[in-house]
Design an enzyme around this catalytic site. Structure first.
Site, mmCIF file in Angstrom:
data_model
loop_
_atom_site.group_PDB
_atom_site.id
_atom_site.type_symbol
_atom_site.label_atom_id
_atom_site.label_comp_id
_atom_site.label_asym_id
_atom_site.label_seq_id
_atom_site.Cartn_x
_atom_site.Cartn_y
_atom_site.Cartn_z
ATOM 1 N N ASP A 12 0.850 -1.198 0.000
ATOM 2 C CA ASP A 12 0.000 0.000 0.000
ATOM 3 C C ASP A 12 0.884 1.245 0.000
ATOM 4 O O ASP A 12 0.764 2.117 0.880
ATOM 5 C CB ASP A 12 -0.921 -0.017 1.238
ATOM 6 C CG ASP A 12 -1.723 -1.307 1.335
ATOM 7 O OD1 ASP A 12 -2.236 -1.770 0.301
ATOM 8 O OD2 ASP A 12 -1.832 -1.859 2.453
ATOM 9 N N LYS A 31 0.400 -8.293 -2.286
ATOM 10 C CA LYS A 31 -1.021 -7.943 -2.289
ATOM 11 C C LYS A 31 -1.152 -6.480 -2.701
ATOM 12 O O LYS A 31 -0.483 -5.616 -2.136
ATOM 13 C CB LYS A 31 -1.625 -8.167 -0.897
ATOM 14 C CG LYS A 31 -3.135 -7.971 -0.860
ATOM 15 C CD LYS A 31 -3.699 -8.200 0.535
ATOM 16 C CE LYS A 31 -3.512 -7.008 1.439
ATOM 17 N NZ LYS A 31 -4.363 -5.858 1.168
ATOM 18 N N LYS A 59 -11.399 -6.428 -2.466
ATOM 19 C CA LYS A 59 -12.506 -6.696 -1.518
ATOM 20 C C LYS A 59 -13.853 -6.573 -2.228
ATOM 21 O O LYS A 59 -14.705 -5.754 -1.887
ATOM 22 C CB LYS A 59 -12.428 -5.776 -0.312
ATOM 23 C CG LYS A 59 -11.225 -6.070 0.569
ATOM 24 C CD LYS A 59 -11.288 -5.371 1.912
ATOM 25 C CE LYS A 59 -10.042 -5.649 2.727
ATOM 26 N NZ LYS A 59 -8.826 -5.035 2.162
ATOM 27 N N PRO A 64 -23.683 -9.954 -8.435
ATOM 28 C CA PRO A 64 -22.820 -10.923 -9.114
ATOM 29 C C PRO A 64 -22.188 -10.456 -10.426
ATOM 30 O O PRO A 64 -20.995 -10.652 -10.642
ATOM 31 C CB PRO A 64 -23.761 -12.118 -9.343
ATOM 32 C CG PRO A 64 -24.719 -12.036 -8.205
ATOM 33 C CD PRO A 64 -24.944 -10.572 -7.952
ATOM 34 N N GLY A 172 -1.048 -4.304 15.654
ATOM 35 C CA GLY A 172 -0.908 -4.934 16.975
ATOM 36 C C GLY A 172 -0.815 -6.448 16.985
ATOM 37 O O GLY A 172 -0.476 -7.034 18.009
HETATM 38 O O1 O7M Z 1 0.096 -4.241 7.811
HETATM 39 P P1 O7M Z 1 -0.738 -3.008 7.607
HETATM 40 O O2 O7M Z 1 -1.629 -2.703 8.760
HETATM 41 O O3 O7M Z 1 0.050 -1.823 7.145
HETATM 42 O O4 O7M Z 1 -1.700 -3.309 6.342
HETATM 43 C C1 O7M Z 1 -2.650 -4.298 6.397
HETATM 44 C C2 O7M Z 1 -3.106 -4.713 5.013
HETATM 45 O O5 O7M Z 1 -3.998 -5.795 5.174
HETATM 46 C C3 O7M Z 1 -3.852 -3.630 4.250
HETATM 47 O O6 O7M Z 1 -3.577 -3.801 2.869
HETATM 48 C C4 O7M Z 1 -5.311 -3.945 4.539
HETATM 49 O O7 O7M Z 1 -6.180 -3.620 3.469
HETATM 50 C C5 O7M Z 1 -5.281 -5.459 4.699
HETATM 51 N N1 O7M Z 1 -6.313 -5.996 5.598
HETATM 52 C C6 O7M Z 1 -6.403 -5.601 6.908
HETATM 53 O O8 O7M Z 1 -5.600 -4.805 7.400
HETATM 54 N N2 O7M Z 1 -7.394 -6.109 7.690
HETATM 55 C C7 O7M Z 1 -8.324 -6.992 7.239
HETATM 56 O O9 O7M Z 1 -9.166 -7.431 7.987
HETATM 57 C C8 O7M Z 1 -8.245 -7.406 5.915
HETATM 58 C C9 O7M Z 1 -7.193 -6.950 5.125
HETATM 59 C C10 O7M Z 1 -7.033 -7.593 3.867
HETATM 60 O O10 O7M Z 1 -5.994 -7.830 3.325
HETATM 61 O O11 O7M Z 1 -8.153 -8.048 3.335
HETATM 62 C C11 O7M Z 1 -8.070 -8.819 2.222
#
Ligand code: O7M
Length: 212
Positions: A12, A31, A59, A64, A172
């Site tokens: 991200d 991802k 997500k 559909p 966390g």
């Molecule tokens: O490690 P972070 O907190 O910097 O980032 C977490 C990544 O995991 C970020 O891309 C979120 O969109 C994803 N994520 C969550 O943090 N929590 C969730 O419950 C689900 C996701 C996720 O990847 O869903 C597919």
């Protein structure tokens, strides 16, 4: 998803391509989420896939035919897997699976979000989402590293599905604890890409060697 290190890097960040190139030996997949794709364009999926498998985390949560269109765009741009919400119900998830099967791709289903708000509504239906995903033949689930007891519970119902667990580090959760609770992979963003990404990824991979 094939496991070597147990780490999925959540890219991200706008510096995603450079980071992916540098950390690829320490992670099993990358991802991508909306912040990256909306700022760089969908072509980033193809570019990243030269460094490893890419999971398109859109997500997906729509009716559909729209869910299918989103999945189609992800796969035709080189994604190896997509992430869909499960609360949409089985028709949308099945539409995504049908597209995935044409690309030999994988589908992972969100159960409950790792944030505190994930407990407000989603925890209450997560078990049913797991059951639906399993019955449909989905490849895996997303379950929260911030609540290892929930990973443990959902693992019992997950059958052969893999569990990918976000919420490690910055949110966390603890990587080794999530794996011990039943996750197959941890999804890690800021704790890798903030600071020295190579060193962060290397240390995490080292730490996880003991539990995978
Ligand atoms: O490690 P972070 O907190 O910097 O980032 C977490 C990544 O995991 C970020 O891309 C979120 O969109 C994803 N994520 C969550 O943090 N929590 C969730 O419950 C689900 C996701 C996720 O990847 O869903 C597919």
């Amino acid at each position: 998803m094939e496991r070597r290190t147990g780490i999925i890097a959540a890219l991200d960040t706008t510096n995603a391509l450079n980071i992916a190139r540098e950390i690829r030996e320490y992670v099993d997949a990358f991802k991508v989420n909306y912040p990256l794709v909306l700022s760089e364009g969908i072509s980033v999926v193809k570019e990243l896939s030269s460094y490893g498998p890419v999971i398109a985390d859109f997500k997906i949560a729509d009716v559909p035919h729209i869910s299918a269109m989103i999945a189609e765009i992800a796969f035709e741009n080189g994604a190896k897997a997509v992430i869909t919400h499960g609360f949409t119900g089985s028709d949308s998830v099945k539409a995504v699976l049908d597209v995935a099967s044409r690309y030999n791709g994988e589908v992972y289903v969100v159960t409950e979000l790792s944030s505190a708000g994930g407990q407000e509504f989603m925890t209450g239906v997560a078990e049913r989402i797991v059951e639906m995903a399993r019955n449909l033949g989905c490849h895996g689930l997303i379950a929260p590293a911030t609540r290892p007891e929930r990973i443990r519970k959902l693992r019992e119902l997950a059958g052969n599905m893999q569990i990918l667990s976000p919420g490690v580090g910055a949110q966390g959760g603890k990587a080794a604890e999530a794996i011990r609770a039943g996750a197959d992979f941890v999804i890690v963003g800021r704790s890798i890409y903030e600071g020295n990404a190579v060193e962060n990824a290397r240390l995490l991979a080292e730490q996880l060697k003991e539990v995978i």
